[in-house]
Design a protein around this motif. Structure first.
Motif, mmCIF file in Angstrom:
data_model
loop_
_atom_site.group_PDB
_atom_site.id
_atom_site.type_symbol
_atom_site.label_atom_id
_atom_site.label_comp_id
_atom_site.label_asym_id
_atom_site.label_seq_id
_atom_site.Cartn_x
_atom_site.Cartn_y
_atom_site.Cartn_z
ATOM 1 N N ASP A 50 30.545 39.856 53.481
ATOM 2 C CA ASP A 50 31.855 39.534 52.911
ATOM 3 C C ASP A 50 31.733 39.220 51.414
ATOM 4 N N VAL A 51 30.765 38.379 51.081
ATOM 5 C CA VAL A 51 30.555 37.990 49.680
ATOM 6 C C VAL A 51 30.215 39.217 48.828
ATOM 7 N N TYR A 52 29.323 40.054 49.348
ATOM 8 C CA TYR A 52 28.886 41.242 48.604
ATOM 9 C C TYR A 52 30.024 42.232 48.398
ATOM 10 N N PHE A 53 30.787 42.503 49.456
ATOM 11 C CA PHE A 53 31.896 43.456 49.347
ATOM 12 C C PHE A 53 33.009 42.923 48.438
ATOM 13 N N THR A 54 33.209 41.611 48.464
ATOM 14 C CA THR A 54 34.186 41.015 47.550
ATOM 15 C C THR A 54 33.720 41.185 46.110
ATOM 16 N N HIS A 55 32.424 40.979 45.896
ATOM 17 C CA HIS A 55 31.842 41.148 44.557
ATOM 18 C C HIS A 55 31.977 42.595 44.080
ATOM 19 N N LEU A 56 31.804 43.549 45.001
ATOM 20 C CA LEU A 56 31.911 44.964 44.650
ATOM 21 C C LEU A 56 33.354 45.413 44.459
ATOM 22 N N GLY A 57 34.287 44.647 44.994
ATOM 23 C CA GLY A 57 35.687 45.035 44.917
ATOM 24 C C GLY A 57 36.113 45.955 46.054
ATOM 25 N N VAL A 58 35.312 45.982 47.118
ATOM 26 C CA VAL A 58 35.697 46.764 48.303
ATOM 27 C C VAL A 58 36.955 46.158 48.902
ATOM 28 N N TRP A 59 36.997 44.829 48.905
ATOM 29 C CA TRP A 59 38.222 44.109 49.260
ATOM 30 C C TRP A 59 38.335 42.871 48.385
ATOM 31 N N TRP A 60 39.519 42.301 48.307
ATOM 32 C CA TRP A 60 39.744 41.105 47.526
ATOM 33 C C TRP A 60 40.916 40.345 48.137
ATOM 34 N N PHE A 61 41.079 39.101 47.702
ATOM 35 C CA PHE A 61 42.063 38.204 48.314
ATOM 36 C C PHE A 61 43.147 37.824 47.310
ATOM 37 N N ASP A 62 44.376 37.827 47.784
ATOM 38 C CA ASP A 62 45.494 37.383 46.967
ATOM 39 C C ASP A 62 45.557 35.867 47.081
ATOM 40 N N THR A 63 45.092 35.179 46.043
ATOM 41 C CA THR A 63 44.946 33.723 46.105
ATOM 42 C C THR A 63 46.278 32.979 46.124
ATOM 43 N N ARG A 64 47.373 33.693 45.954
ATOM 44 C CA ARG A 64 48.674 33.036 46.084
ATOM 45 C C ARG A 64 48.900 32.540 47.510
ATOM 46 N N TYR A 65 48.208 33.157 48.476
ATOM 47 C CA TYR A 65 48.373 32.800 49.884
ATOM 48 C C TYR A 65 47.283 31.857 50.383
ATOM 49 N N PRO A 75 37.732 32.581 49.481
ATOM 50 C CA PRO A 75 38.602 31.420 49.726
ATOM 51 C C PRO A 75 38.057 30.596 50.886
ATOM 52 N N ILE A 76 38.313 29.301 50.859
ATOM 53 C CA ILE A 76 37.836 28.429 51.936
ATOM 54 C C ILE A 76 38.342 28.908 53.289
ATOM 55 N N GLU A 77 39.540 29.501 53.305
ATOM 56 C CA GLU A 77 40.094 30.024 54.550
ATOM 57 C C GLU A 77 39.237 31.141 55.127
ATOM 58 N N GLU A 78 38.632 31.935 54.247
ATOM 59 C CA GLU A 78 37.788 33.032 54.710
ATOM 60 C C GLU A 78 36.529 32.494 55.376
ATOM 61 N N TRP A 79 36.004 31.389 54.876
ATOM 62 C CA TRP A 79 34.858 30.744 55.522
ATOM 63 C C TRP A 79 35.251 30.209 56.904
ATOM 64 N N LEU A 80 36.436 29.593 56.969
ATOM 65 C CA LEU A 80 36.916 29.070 58.248
ATOM 66 C C LEU A 80 37.214 30.185 59.243
ATOM 67 N N LEU A 182 54.742 40.138 54.798
ATOM 68 C CA LEU A 182 54.540 39.481 53.511
ATOM 69 C C LEU A 182 54.894 40.434 52.367
ATOM 70 N N ASP A 183 55.163 39.864 51.215
ATOM 71 C CA ASP A 183 55.445 40.699 50.044
ATOM 72 C C ASP A 183 54.194 41.455 49.595
ATOM 73 N N HIS A 184 53.038 40.801 49.768
ATOM 74 C CA HIS A 184 51.766 41.405 49.395
ATOM 75 C C HIS A 184 50.720 41.021 50.438
ATOM 76 N N PRO A 185 49.722 41.874 50.691
ATOM 77 C CA PRO A 185 48.671 41.521 51.648
ATOM 78 C C PRO A 185 47.840 40.337 51.153
ATOM 79 N N ILE A 186 47.354 39.534 52.085
ATOM 80 C CA ILE A 186 46.402 38.481 51.725
ATOM 81 C C ILE A 186 45.058 39.117 51.423
#
Length: 239
Positions: A50-65, A75-80, A182-186
């Motif tokens: 998860d950390v590696y793919f986030t770093h690569l930009g394979v996926w990312w999180f909309d921090t508004r949610y 995000p802490i939610e992703e760890w949970l 949602l208006d945008h994906p998390i």
């Protein structure tokens, strides 16, 4: 309230199972310690992934949610997520296995493993440039090879059956995370890194990923549970 979206999804995913764990007929609370150890062991490679793919930009999180707390880019939610979702899955498996006879499914182990490996192999070959698709299918192939041929897990078909039932919960949970309602994906995905086939808003790779993660948590849960039961038997024998 938008900042509580992800944490709210996790709360409603786990709360009913958590409360039901204390039911006298279920008593899953006795295995909380076993589950936590299992989830941690199984989650280590998935979190690194998860950390590696986030770093690569394979996926990312909309921090508004999210609550805005991040660790290693997640995000802490992703760890949970790696505790809450497996908890509901293992609880469901435990209850179905406890109250229903699904041992007859063991006869389908070979067929399910063969079909899954062949299917994942074909997908990996056809979509090898897509890193999320490739890594997910390869992880599933290696997991099934280990469980079936090395660990000799008799329960793969049972787990597959339960996971099919779990899809009823997978669709609303992952659906919201990937943008449903949602208006945008998390969770957002780079289109060049996955097949582009979606079940509603959910990339099909997410289901394969979830299946593989579920198998590993269940593997460790059964392993630690056997050790716990063996330890209790030794204590009773010495009393």
């Amino acid at each position: 309230m938008i900042t509580y979206t992800y944490i709210t999804v996790l709360f409603f995913t786990v709360i009913i199972c958590l409360i039901a764990s204390f039911n006298p007929l279920i008593k899953f609370n006795k295995y909380f310690g076993v589950f936590i150890k299992s989830a941690i062991c199984a989650s280590i490679p998935f979190i690194l992934w998860d950390v590696y793919f986030t770093h690569l930009g394979v996926w990312w999180f909309d921090t508004r949610y999210t609550l805005g707390i991040t660790i290693a880019g997640l995000p802490i939610e992703e760890w949970l997520f790696f505790i809450c979702i497996p908890f509901s899955c293992i609880f469901t498996y435990y209850c179905i296995d406890k109250f229903f006879n699904i041992r007859w499914l063991r006869g389908f182990n070979n067929m399910i493993v063969f079909f899954s490996i062949v299917t994942c192999s074909l997908i990996a070959l056809l979509y090898s440039p897509k890193i999320y698709t490739l890594i997910t299918t390869l992880a599933t192939i290696l997991t099934l090879i280990f469980l079936h041929f090395i660990a000799r897990a008799y329960w793969i078909s049972q787990a597959s059956f339960v996971f099919t039932i779990l899809m009823l919960g997978f669709f609303p949970v992952n659906g919201i995370l990937t943008g449903f309602g949602l208006d945008h994906p998390i969770v957002n995905y780079n289109p060049k890194d996955y097949m582009g086939v979606r079940m509603g808003t959910i990339p099909i790779e997410d289901a394969i990923y979830g299946y593989t993660q579920f198998l590993w948590v269940l593997y460790f849960f059964k392993k630690f549970l056997s050790k716990k039961n063996l330890k209790m038997l030794k204590i009773e024998a010495n009393e």
